[in-house]
Write a protein that holds these residues in place. Structure first.
Motif, PDB file in Angstrom:
ATOM      1  N   GLY A 184       3.214   5.472 -13.515  1.00 20.53           N
ATOM      2  CA  GLY A 184       4.159   5.083 -14.551  1.00 20.53           C
ATOM      3  C   GLY A 184       5.358   4.350 -13.989  1.00 20.53           C
ATOM      4  N   MET A 185       5.882   4.819 -12.871  1.00 24.32           N
ATOM      5  CA  MET A 185       7.032   4.182 -12.247  1.00 24.32           C
ATOM      6  C   MET A 185       6.694   2.759 -11.794  1.00 24.32           C
ATOM      7  N   SER A 199       0.861  -1.179   0.000  1.00 28.11           N
ATOM      8  CA  SER A 199       0.000   0.000   0.000  1.00 28.11           C
ATOM      9  C   SER A 199       0.900   1.232   0.000  1.00 28.11           C
ATOM     10  N   ILE A 200       0.721   2.083  -1.004  1.00 28.14           N
ATOM     11  CA  ILE A 200       1.662   3.193  -1.180  1.00 28.14           C
ATOM     12  C   ILE A 200       0.929   4.468  -1.588  1.00 28.14           C
ATOM     13  N   ARG A 204       0.632  -5.343  -6.117  1.00 32.29           N
ATOM     14  CA  ARG A 204       1.041  -6.712  -5.830  1.00 32.29           C
ATOM     15  C   ARG A 204       2.522  -6.867  -6.195  1.00 32.29           C
ATOM     16  N   VAL A 205       3.312  -7.350  -5.243  1.00 31.44           N
ATOM     17  CA  VAL A 205       4.734  -7.592  -5.474  1.00 31.44           C
ATOM     18  C   VAL A 205       5.024  -9.083  -5.325  1.00 31.44           C
ATOM     19  N   GLY A 229       7.422  -3.248 -13.512  1.00 29.49           N
ATOM     20  CA  GLY A 229       6.867  -4.580 -13.745  1.00 29.49           C
ATOM     21  C   GLY A 229       5.932  -5.054 -12.658  1.00 29.49           C
ATOM     22  N   LEU A 230       5.355  -4.131 -11.903  1.00 35.66           N
ATOM     23  CA  LEU A 230       4.464  -4.481 -10.798  1.00 35.66           C
ATOM     24  C   LEU A 230       3.009  -4.345 -11.227  1.00 35.66           C
ATOM     25  N   THR A 231       2.125  -5.064 -10.533  1.00 28.09           N
ATOM     26  CA  THR A 231       0.701  -5.066 -10.835  1.00 28.09           C
ATOM     27  C   THR A 231      -0.053  -4.154  -9.876  1.00 28.09           C
ATOM     28  N   ILE A 232      -0.809  -3.209 -10.426  1.00 30.54           N
ATOM     29  CA  ILE A 232      -1.649  -2.345  -9.601  1.00 30.54           C
ATOM     30  C   ILE A 232      -2.985  -3.050  -9.362  1.00 30.54           C
ATOM     31  N   LEU A 233      -3.270  -3.337  -8.098  1.00 28.19           N
ATOM     32  CA  LEU A 233      -4.516  -4.026  -7.748  1.00 28.19           C
ATOM     33  C   LEU A 233      -5.684  -3.068  -7.656  1.00 28.19           C
ATOM     34  N   ASN A 234      -5.423  -1.881  -7.114  1.00 29.82           N
ATOM     35  CA  ASN A 234      -6.490  -0.911  -6.902  1.00 29.82           C
ATOM     36  C   ASN A 234      -5.871   0.463  -6.672  1.00 29.82           C
TER      37      ASN A 234
END
Length: 300
Positions: free
Chosen positions: A235-236, A226-227, A255-256, A241-246
């Motif tokens: 964009g960063m 959570s960030i 998700r990492v 290569g990370l997945t944005i869940l919400n």
């Protein structure tokens, strides 16, 4: 004391409502019986109580068939179970008599719980005159009248406003503190997570996950980040290569794969001199695990 449920099966014609359900509760605390609508939770509970005959399997409470010990069990049903045209006090005294309580004992317990739940003014009303929330409180009183060692709570917070839901939570915590065994079925995952030690998740009658909740979470690892930053870092995140869940104004859920990935993103944020407001790496919630497991079952 312990509860042992082994190979429980219930069919209705060609339809299998509960398919080989097994679990055990070895110590006091809250055991969660979870699932989607129609997953078999209430059917399983009714078999535990002997309200439905089972096709096969055994249910033991302290080594004895549970169905023969229902007078020692408190049950809060999901459906309203009060007679609408009869005074609440008369119903409670009747239910207490069925449990083997004397009138004096019952009146003392009723007075205690009605005061505890702030419903004293409803004692001599007909059930139909009570709100859904207050009917739920009365049914909780029925479940607690005999101070049972085992409580079965089917959707205990259903239809309650936040104030009354907090009252129910407080009572559940008190019962846990008394060393009670509690089986809880609920769709409110945050509530289950607040109390639950062990669980079973059902889907279409089958067990798709069971075990200790803390151990299940540890098995996933800390994979939810959570960030929140003062600048948009979408964009960063994608470039990493990370997945944005919400994504909401309050936070972005990512998700990492592991903690190292989360650290690499943090390093980029710092190197780019971006103001960081929130950074929390955690295990998945019960809600997230439930959605994932039920989704997998549906896809398969």
């Amino acid at each position: 004391m312990s509860i042992q449920v082994k190979s429980l099966v219930k069919t209705f014609g060609d339809y299998t409502a509960v398919d080989d359900l097994s679990f055990s509760i070895e110590k006091p605390g809250v055991f969660a019986l979870l699932g989607t609508n129609g997953a078999g939770k209430t059917t399983a509970i009714r078999m535990l109580l002997g309200m439905l005959t089972k096709n096969s399997g055994t249910v033991l409470w302290d080594g004895k068939p549970m169905a023969s010990l229902t007078s020692q069990i408190g049950y809060l049903a999901e459906e309203r179970g009060l007679y609408p045209k009869i005074d609440v006090i008369d119903q409670l005294l009747y239910f207490a008599q069925l449990k083997g309580m004397s009138t004096a004992q019952a009146k003392s317990k009723i007075d205690f719980w009605f005061e505890r739940l702030n419903i004293e003014e409803h004692k001599y009303k007909k059930a139909s005159q009570l709100s859904k929330g207050n009917q739920q409180k009365v049914q909780l009183v029925v479940a607690l009248l005999t101070d049972p060692q085992l409580l079965i709570l089917d959707e205990p917070l259903s239809g309650l406003d936040p104030v009354n839901a907090d009252q129910f939570r407080a009572v559940i915590k008190e019962e846990i503190g008394k060393g009670k065994y509690i089986i809880m079925s609920s769709h409110q995952m945050t509530t289950v997570e607040e109390f639950c030690d062990d669980l079973v998740i059902l889907d279409k009658g089958k067990t798709i996950l069971k075990g200790n909740l803390n151990e299940i979470k540890k098995g996933y690892g800390r994979i939810n980040l959570s960030i929140k930053c003062d600048e948009d870092i979408t964009g960063m995140i994608i470039q990493s290569g990370l997945t944005i869940l919400n994504k909401t104004p309050a936070q972005t859920m990512v998700r990492v794969k592991d903690e190292e990935q989360a650290k690499m993103l943090l390093k980029k944020i710092i190197e780019n001199d971006i103001s960081l407001v929130k950074y929390e790496l955690r295990e998945p919630s019960l809600h997230e695990i439930f959605v994932e497991k039920v989704g997998e079952s549906i896809e398969s």
